[in-house]
Write an enzyme that holds these catalytic residues in place. Structure first.
Site, PDB file in Angstrom:
ATOM      1  N   GLU A 279     -29.748 121.882 -41.834  1.00  0.00           N
ATOM      2  CA  GLU A 279     -28.589 121.873 -42.727  1.00  0.00           C
ATOM      3  C   GLU A 279     -27.539 122.907 -42.305  1.00  0.00           C
ATOM      4  OE1 GLU A 279     -30.523 122.233 -46.605  1.00  0.00           O
ATOM      5  OE2 GLU A 279     -30.739 120.055 -46.672  1.00  0.00           O
ATOM      6  N   ASP A 358     -37.599 115.798 -49.788  1.00  0.00           N
ATOM      7  CA  ASP A 358     -37.088 117.045 -50.351  1.00  0.00           C
ATOM      8  C   ASP A 358     -37.387 117.152 -51.846  1.00  0.00           C
ATOM      9  OD1 ASP A 358     -35.796 119.417 -50.568  1.00  0.00           O
ATOM     10  OD2 ASP A 358     -33.766 118.627 -50.374  1.00  0.00           O
ATOM     11  N   GLU A 386     -34.861 121.579 -59.084  1.00  0.00           N
ATOM     12  CA  GLU A 386     -33.652 120.987 -58.515  1.00  0.00           C
ATOM     13  C   GLU A 386     -33.550 119.489 -58.801  1.00  0.00           C
ATOM     14  OE1 GLU A 386     -33.285 121.631 -54.316  1.00  0.00           O
ATOM     15  OE2 GLU A 386     -31.443 120.449 -54.162  1.00  0.00           O
TER      16      GLU A 386
HETATM   17  C1  GCV Z   1     -31.869 126.315 -49.552  1.00  0.00           C
HETATM   18  C2  GCV Z   1     -32.362 121.120 -50.142  1.00  0.00           C
HETATM   19  C3  GCV Z   1     -31.566 121.892 -51.147  1.00  0.00           C
HETATM   20  C4  GCV Z   1     -30.857 123.067 -50.496  1.00  0.00           C
HETATM   21  C5  GCV Z   1     -31.917 123.944 -49.815  1.00  0.00           C
HETATM   22  C6  GCV Z   1     -32.679 123.087 -48.821  1.00  0.00           C
HETATM   23  C7  GCV Z   1     -33.807 123.857 -48.159  1.00  0.00           C
HETATM   24  O1  GCV Z   1     -31.547 120.473 -49.243  1.00  0.00           O
HETATM   25  O2  GCV Z   1     -30.646 121.045 -51.776  1.00  0.00           O
HETATM   26  O3  GCV Z   1     -30.170 123.781 -51.466  1.00  0.00           O
HETATM   27  O4  GCV Z   1     -31.348 125.062 -49.200  1.00  0.00           O
HETATM   28  O5  GCV Z   1     -33.243 121.990 -49.476  1.00  0.00           O
HETATM   29  O6  GCV Z   1     -34.933 123.708 -48.609  1.00  0.00           O
HETATM   30  O7  GCV Z   1     -33.558 124.574 -47.217  1.00  0.00           O
END
Ligand code: GCV
Length: 675
Positions: A279, A358, A386
Site C-alpha cells: 500500500e 483484509d 474496521e
Molecule cells: C495500516 C488495510 C487498512 C489500512 C491498513 C492496512 C494494513 O488496508 O485499511 O488502514 O494500514 O490494512 O494492514 O497495513
C-alpha cells in the site's frame, strides 16, 4: 475520572466471614514469598505484590499481610523448573488449606496474581481449585496503529494515548494501559502505526529516545516488551543515503550503526514491526530484492541485542484493474512468501493476517498457515473493528478467532496441526511465534469507544495466552468483571448479545464470505459497489446471473494454495463450506443451498434476520435499564445499539434492493424490498 478501570474494578464483594471461609478467600489474607532471591531484581516484583495487596483489599475489605514466620496461608513461589516461560500454577488443593501460586518466573507470578484476582472477583471458589496455565504463545502482542499527531489509523475510540502533537506521551494512562493489558497476558506492544511516516520515522533517533526509553521501562514493570514500527526507507529519510537497498553495504552498515545507537538508548526494546512493499510503503522490491533480503538485513542488525523483526505478509498489488479477472489479491501473500520458506533468520517472524484479503467478517484461513514449514509465523487479527462495525456495532470476535486457530492445515508430516499449533511453535518447533491483534483502544473514557468492544481486548489477551479457552466463558468472565454490581439478568443478557453479535453482523452485511460492500476509504456502512470498480482487488463480480469470485482452478487458481484435502474441499462447490461459497465460487441466484433455499432467498432471509437481531439487542438492552450499575456505561451502550439497529436496516435494504434489482426475483415471504 478520565478513564475507567475496565475489567480491573475489583468491586467489593461484601461477603460474610462464613462465605469467605467457604470459598477459601480467607487464605488470601496472609502471604509469604518464598524463593525471593532473584525475584527482587525483577521489575515486576514490587508491582505484583502491590497489585495483589490492593486487589484483595478492594475485593474483600482487608489488606493482606506479608509474613515471614511460616504462618502464611498463601505462598508465592518461583520455580524455574515449572512449565515454560510465563507459566504459573494456582493451587488450592493442599490438605492444610493453604494456597500457592507457583510460577516459572516473575512474569508468570504476575499473571498468576492477576488470574487469582479475576477468579475471586468473579466469585469462583478457591477450595479445591488447581489451574495450570502454560502460555500457548510465546508472543502475545498488540499492534497499535497510532500516528504521532495523535490520530489513529482505523481507530474508533478517540485519540492516541501514546502520542500527541508529534510527542511521545508518558503518563499515568500509560501505566493504566500497561496494567490493563498485562492483566490478560499481553507481553509485547507496538505503539506506532505500521504505516510509518513523517515524525514516526524519527522514533529511532535521539529526538525521542528519552521518552521511548521511559515508556519501555514502564512496560517492563508489567512484563511487556515495547516494539516500534519501522520505516524501511529510513536510510534515505534519516541517513541521507540514496537508497535503502537491503544488499547495499552502505545501507547494511547504516542499520548496524543505527541499531547500536537505538539499543544503547533503549535497551529493553523488543524489536520492530515492518510493513514493506505494501500500500505504497517502501520495501525491497524497489531494488529487485525479495522480502527475505529485507527482513534478514534488519534481523542481523538487531540480533546482537536480542531484537526481533516482525515482518508482515500483507503484500499485494493495490493497483489492479477490475476488468482483469485473473489477478487475485487473495493469492498474493502466498505467491510472495511461499517461495521464501526457509530463508528467514531465526529472529524474523512473519506476521500473517488471518485471511488472504483484509479482516473481513468472514474469510478462509490464510494459506501460508500450513504452507510455510521452515519459517517463524505469527497470526495477525484485528480487534479494531474496521470492517466489523467500527465499535459502533457490537461484534464479539472471539468465536471467529477460535475458528481460525482451530483450522486444520494438513501440513505434510503434521496432518493434525491447526493454526494454533503452528503459531505456538508446537508443531514445527520454530524458534519464535505468536499472535498479534490490531488494537481497538484510544483515549475514550471507556478505552474502546463501545463498552462492549472491550470484551474483544480482554478476550484477545485471554485467547492469546490460552488458545483453548471457550469464547462464551471468556465473555461471561469479562462481563462479570466489567459490570460487577449489575444484576444476573444483565450479565446473562450481555453474554447473550456478545455471543450472537458476530453471526448477526455477518447476516446483515455482505453474504457468504464475499466481503467488502462497504463505503470506500472509511469502510463504515453499506455500499455494494463501493469497491467494485476500484483498484484494490476487492471485487464481488455480481451480475444478472449470480455473484461470487471464481477462485477455483478454472478461475484464479487460489484454491490450490491449500494443502489437500482443503484444496479439493474449496475447489468443489458441493464440499465448499457454504459460509465461504461466494469467496470461492461464482454462484447463480437460483442455486439451491443445503438448507433447500435458493441463494437469492438466503440473501433476503439473512438480511431480514440480521437486522431483526440488531433490533433485538436494542430491545434487550432497554429492558436492562436500572440493572446496570454503571449508568453512564448503560447510556453509552444504549446509544451505540441504537446506531447499530438503524445501520443494520440500512444494510438490509441496500443489499436486498441491490440483488432484487439485479435478478428480479421476489422474496418468497413477500417482505418489503425497495424497488
Ligand atoms: C495500516 C488495510 C487498512 C489500512 C491498513 C492496512 C494494513 O488496508 O485499511 O488502514 O494500514 O490494512 O494492514 O497495513
Amino acid at each position: 475520572m478520565e478513564y475507567t478501570e475496565a475489567w480491573l474494578k475489583y468491586r467489593c464483594l461484601s461477603l460474610s466471614r462464613q462465605q469467605c471461609e467457604e470459598k477459601l478467600y480467607n487464605s488470601l489474607i496472609s502471604y509469604a514469598v518464598t524463593s525471593e532471591e532473584g525475584l527482587k531484581e525483577s521489575p515486576c516484583f514490587a508491582m505484583l505484590i502491590s497489585e495483589f495487596e490492593q486487589g484483595v483489599e478492594s475485593l474483600l475489605g482487608s489488606r493482606p499481610c506479608r509474613v515471614y514466620d511460616g504462618s502464611e496461608t498463601l505462598r508465592f513461589a518461583v520455580d524455574p523448573t515449572f512449565g515454560t516461560q510465563d507459566a504459573y500454577l494456582i493451587d488450592f488443593t493442599q490438605k492444610d488449606g493453604f494456597g500457592a501460586v507457583t510460577a516459572h518466573d516473575a512474569k508468570g507470578l504476575l499473571y498468576g496474581v492477576f488470574r487469582l484476582l479475576q477468579l475471586v472477583a468473579t466469585g469462583q471458589t478457591l477450595a479445591g481449585l488447581k489451574q495450570t496455565c502454560i502460555p500457548s504463545n510465546p508472543l502475545r502482542m498488540l499492534n497499535h496503529w497510532d500516528n504521532m499527531d495523535g490520530s489513529i489509523e482505523r481507530g474508533y475510540s478517540g485519540r492516541s494515548f501514546f502520542f500527541a502533537d508529534d510527542q511521545v506521551l508518558v503518563n499515568e494512562r500509560t501505566r493504566a494501559y500497561a496494567r490493563l493489558v498485562a492483566s490478560v497476558g499481553i507481553n509485547a506492544v507496538v505503539i506506532n502505526n505500521v504505516n510509518v511516516r513523517s515524525a514516526a520515522t524519527y522514533l529511532i533517533t535521539d529526538r525521542y529516545f528519552d521518552k521511548v526509553r521511559a515508556l519501555s521501562e514502564i512496560f517492563d514493570e508489567y512484563g511487556i516488551s515495547l516494539y516500534l514500527s519501522l520505516n524501511f526507507a529510513a536510510p534515505i529519510e534519516l541517513g541521507g543515503l540514496e537508497v535503502s537497498d537491503p544488499l547495499d553495504p552502505g545501507v547494511i552498515n547504516w542499520w548496524k550503526e543505527k541499531m547500536a545507537e537505538v539499543y544503547a538508548a533503549v535497551p529493553k526494546l523488543g524489536g520492530f514491526l515492518v510493513k514493506a512493499d505494501s500500500e505504497g510503503r517502501p520495501g525491497p522490491f524497489t531494488y529487485g530484492r525479495d522480502h527475505a533480503d529485507g527482513a534478514n538485513m534488519l534481523a542481523r542488525a538487531v540480533q546482537p541485542y536480542g531484537g526481533r523483526i516482525i515482518w508482515r505478509c500483507f503484500v499485494y498489488n493495490c493497483r489492479q484493474d477490475w476488468r482483469d479477472t485473473k489477478t487475485d489479491r487473495a493469492r498474493s501473500g502466498y505467491d510472495n512468501f511461499m517461495p521464501l520458506d526457509g530463508r528467514f533468520l531465526d529472529n524474523v517472524i512473519l506476521q500473517i493476517k488471518n485471511g488472504p484479503m483484509d479482516f473481513q467478517v468472514r474469510e478462509p484461513v490464510h494459506p501460508l498457515f500450513g504452507g510455510l514449514m521452515h519459517t517463524n509465523q505469527m497470526l495477525e487479527v484485528q480487534i479494531a473493528q474496521e470492517y466489523t462495525g467500527q465499535q459502533k456495532h457490537v461484534c464479539y470476535l472471539l468465536p471467529m478467532f477460535k475458528q481460525i486457530l482451530d483450522f486444520k492445515t494438513y501440513m505434510p508430516g503434521h496432518e493434525d496441526a491447526t493454526v494454533a499449533d503452528i503459531i505456538s511453535t508446537r508443531a514445527l518447533k520454530n524458534a519464535n511465534g505468536g499472535i498479534a491483534a490490531v488494537a481497538n483502544t484510544g483515549n475514550d473514557e471507556n478505552w474502546t469507544g463501545h463498552d462492549l468492544a472491550a470484551a474483544n481486548l480482554y478476550g484477545f489477551g485471554r485467547l492469546a495466552f490460552d488458545t483453548t479457552v471457550d469464547p462464551e466463558s471468556v465473555a461471561r468472565e469479562w462481563a462479570q468483571l466489567t459490570f460487577a454490581g449489575s444484576t444476573q439478568e444483565a450479565i446473562d443478557a450481555i453474554v447473550d448479545i456478545l455471543m450472537r453479535s458476530w453471526p448477526a453482523y455477518e447476516k446483515y452485511t455482505s453474504p457468504l464470505g464475499i466481503g467488502w460492500m462497504v463505503n470506500p476509504n472509511h469502510h463504515y456502512g453499506p455500499n455494494v459497489e463501493g469497491y467494485e470498480f476500484d483498484r484494490w482487488g476487492t471485487y464481488h463480480r455480481a451480475n444478472w446471473r449470480g455473484i461470487g469470485v471464481d477462485r477455483t482452478t478454472k478461475g484464479t487458481g487460489y484454491t490450490m494454495q491449500y494443502r489437500e484435502p482443503n484444496a479439493s474441499m474449496y475447489e468443489n462447490v458441493e464440499t465448499c463450506p457454504e459460509e465461504l461459497l461466494l469467496f470461492f465460487h461464482f454462484i447463480p441466484y437460483d442455486y439451491v443451498l443445503k438448507t433447500g433455499k435458493t441463494l437469492i432467498q438466503h440473501i433476503y432471509d439473512t438480511h431480514f434476520e440480521g437486522a431483526q437481531e440488531a433490533e433485538g439487542f436494542l430491545d434487550t438492552w432497554k429492558k436492562l435499564e436500572g440493572q446496570i450499575e454503571d449508568k453512564e456505561a448503560y447510556e453509552r451502550v444504549l446509544e451505540r445499539l441504537t446506531i447499530q439497529a438503524d445501520s443494520a436496516v440500512e444494510w438490509r435494504d441496500r443489499i436486498n434492493t441491490y440483488f432484487y434489482r439485479r435478478c428480479g426475483v421476489s422474496d418468497q415471504k413477500g417482505r418489503k424490498i425497495y424497488e
